[in-house]
Design an enzyme around this catalytic site. Structure first.
Site, PDB file in Angstrom:
ATOM      1  N   LYS A  40      89.021  70.248  56.648  1.00 13.83           N
ATOM      2  CA  LYS A  40      89.345  69.264  57.698  1.00 13.83           C
ATOM      3  C   LYS A  40      89.184  67.866  57.104  1.00 13.83           C
ATOM      4  O   LYS A  40      88.079  67.351  56.969  1.00 13.83           O
ATOM      5  CB  LYS A  40      88.437  69.381  58.917  1.00 13.83           C
TER       6      LYS A  40
ATOM      7  N   GLU B 199      76.813  64.727  51.753  1.00 14.27           N
ATOM      8  CA  GLU B 199      76.773  63.471  51.000  1.00 14.27           C
ATOM      9  C   GLU B 199      77.052  62.392  52.019  1.00 14.27           C
ATOM     10  O   GLU B 199      78.156  62.285  52.542  1.00 14.27           O
ATOM     11  CB  GLU B 199      77.801  63.494  49.865  1.00 14.27           C
TER      12      GLU B 199
ATOM     13  N   CYS C 270      80.042  54.659  49.237  1.00 12.86           N
ATOM     14  CA  CYS C 270      78.658  54.862  49.661  1.00 12.86           C
ATOM     15  C   CYS C 270      77.660  54.621  48.535  1.00 12.86           C
ATOM     16  O   CYS C 270      76.479  54.415  48.794  1.00 12.86           O
ATOM     17  CB  CYS C 270      78.477  56.267  50.242  1.00 12.86           C
TER      18      CYS C 270
ATOM     19  N   GLU D 143      74.143  50.169  56.129  1.00 15.61           N
ATOM     20  CA  GLU D 143      75.366  50.256  55.342  1.00 15.61           C
ATOM     21  C   GLU D 143      76.497  49.519  56.043  1.00 15.61           C
ATOM     22  O   GLU D 143      76.786  49.787  57.208  1.00 15.61           O
ATOM     23  CB  GLU D 143      75.739  51.722  55.118  1.00 15.61           C
TER      24      GLU D 143
END
Length: 476
Positions: free
Chosen positions: A171, A246, A280, A379
């Site tokens: 997906k 992750e 990231c 973030e």
């Protein structure tokens, strides 16, 4: 053929099971609709999982040499057609043409090559006395990938799953579906056996949640935000399936006093801006000696103001837009909040760069701030760098580790031994010393809220394996 209104299930492109709901796919540089993608339902997931389950019996019994051959065919087709997917990612994610081919597409190919090499040298059996310890494919895997580096993330899940002998349902992000449909077509051309790889497009709330909770899915591999990762883990908990993740990051770049500031500061600034900051593992917190703060600000300001932002198809463009409206709005909110909290704006700031009136373009932005400010802890996922001053080496390590994330870290020093010493103290899954070359053979993953499990090379393959002990395997 590039299908976005169909799903790839059991070796065929098939229409959705129910009345189709289409979602517009926008070009982030122009905000124009470039495609529509069908959003799947639980029934589509069920069909794909059944196909993967049927294929698993034969797939799991293939030997490593056969799987090396399958991956080799994929690599051949992928390399031959790589310009196609580079162009697609420029259209749907806004990655400039050069980096799209050389970095995004190229790194994915290097991961394919490394997976093949790792599989060819792996030993799946270990004798210990009279017992045998063997490693077997875990089963049907649900793979959920993001929009920021879509082809890299797809390859680093699909390739090791195939290498391990698993079957899978992918997906991808509904915001970047074109490259996933292209990849399915590559696997079809490479004659991957029917049912081994299946693709269902859709959103996280429906397709992702159904896949995560599905009783016939043995493992979920997820890359995305920490918030979404928590939701995936909760959905998977009732069936006690393996979950590897992750997730987010806020990586510290520790610049030690003996580093060459005129060299390492520009590289650190550009590293935080690469892919429009949508990485990231980007070095988005630059930690510098307090005594050198003025020098750092001068260099960082000049570097940021020299970045060319614009049309991702233009040859001189360094940064394209961020990938979608929601991300643009988030970045703008966080820039505004940083200013409200008293962060010192060095370069950039709110709004689009001068001369750009449409598209999700963000001004390359640099702040000097304190460790407790929101912009220094959360973030951003945009071209925003924060500079933090430290007193000494211990203070630098303390600031670097005082964060809920632990994906990446960076250390700059003229003394290799000093750099190694600081690297060992950072609580992160990966540390880069003095901006080294990319290495596809090392594991990738995080500590703390940056996830669990590892990807890449043999480490990635092992995540898709179960360990079985057979006692009394031999008499001696």
């Amino acid at each position: 053929m590039l299908y976005t209104d169909k799903f790839y299930i059991d070796g065929k492109w098939v229409p959705p099971a129910n009345s189709v709901l289409l979602k517009d796919v926008l070009n982030p540089a122009t905000e124009e609709v470039i495609a529509q993608v069908a959003l799947g339902t639980a029934e589509d997931v069920n069909r794909a999982v059944k196909a993967a389950r049927r294929a698993f019996d034969s797939c799991s019994r293939t030997d490593p040499a056969a799987r090396v051959a399958i991956l080799g065919r994929i690599a051949e087709v992928y390399q031959r057609r790589s310009q196609e997917v580079a162009d697609l990612m420029t259209q749907e994610v806004g990655i400039p043409s050069g980096p799209s081919l050389a970095l995004q597409t190229g790194i994915a190919f290097r991961q394919l090559e490394q997976t093949i090499a790792s599989l060819a040298s792996m030993d799946f059996d270990l004798r210990r006395g009279t017992s045998m310890i063997t490693h077997e494919p875990i089963g049907v895997c649900g793979l959920i990938t993001p929009w920021n580096a879509p082809m890299i993330q797809i390859v680093c899940k699909v390739a090791p799953a195939i290498a391990a002998g698993c079957t899978m349902v992918l997906k991808p992000s509904e915001l970047a579906p074109l490259n996933a449909a292209w990849f399915a077509d590559v696997l079809d051309e490479a004659k991957v056996p029917a049912g081994v790889f299946n693709l269902v497009q859709g959103d996280g709330e429906t397709v992702g949640a159904t896949l995560s909770a599905h009783p016939d899915v043995d493992m979920i591999s997820f890359t995305g935000s920490t918030r979404a990762g928590i939701a995936v883990a909760k959905a998977a908990a009732d069936t006690v399936k393996r979950v590897t993740q992750e997730l987010g990051g806020k990586s510290a770049n520790v610049v030690l006093p003996d580093a060459d500031f005129e060299s390492v500061i520009p590289k650190g600034v550009m590293g935080s801006f690469r892919n429009s900051g949508q990485s990231c593992i980007a070095p988005t917190r630059m930690l510098v000696p307090r005594a050198r703060l003025d020098d750092v600000v001068r260099i960082a300001k000049a570097t940021a103001e020299g970045v060319v932002v614009g049309d991702p198809k233009a040859a001189d463009t360094i940064l394209g837009p961020v990938a979608n409206r929601a991300q643009y709005d988030k970045v703008q909110r966080m820039i505004g909040q940083a200013i409200e909290e008293g962060a010192q704006l060095v370069a950039g700031g709110p709004g689009r760069p001068t001369g750009l009136t449409c598209g999700y373009y963000v001004r390359p932005t640099v702040f000097v701030c304190k460790p407790g400010m929101t912009i220094a802890r959360d973030e951003v996922f945009g071209p925003v760098l924060v500079i933090l001053a430290y007193q000494d080496e211990d203070d630098a390590v303390r600031i670097a580790n005082d964060n809920p994330y632990g994906l990446g870290g960076y250390v700059q020093s003229a003394d290799p031994e000093r750099a190694r010493r600081v690297a060992r103290r950072l609580r992160t899954g990966r540390v880069d010393l003095n901006y080294p070359a990319y290495d596809p053979a090392v594991p990738y993953g995080g500590y703390k809220q940056s996830g669990n499990g590892r990807e890449y090379a043999d480490f990635g393959i092992r995540e898709y394996l179960e360990t079985k002990s057979i006692l009394g395997y031999s008499s001696v």
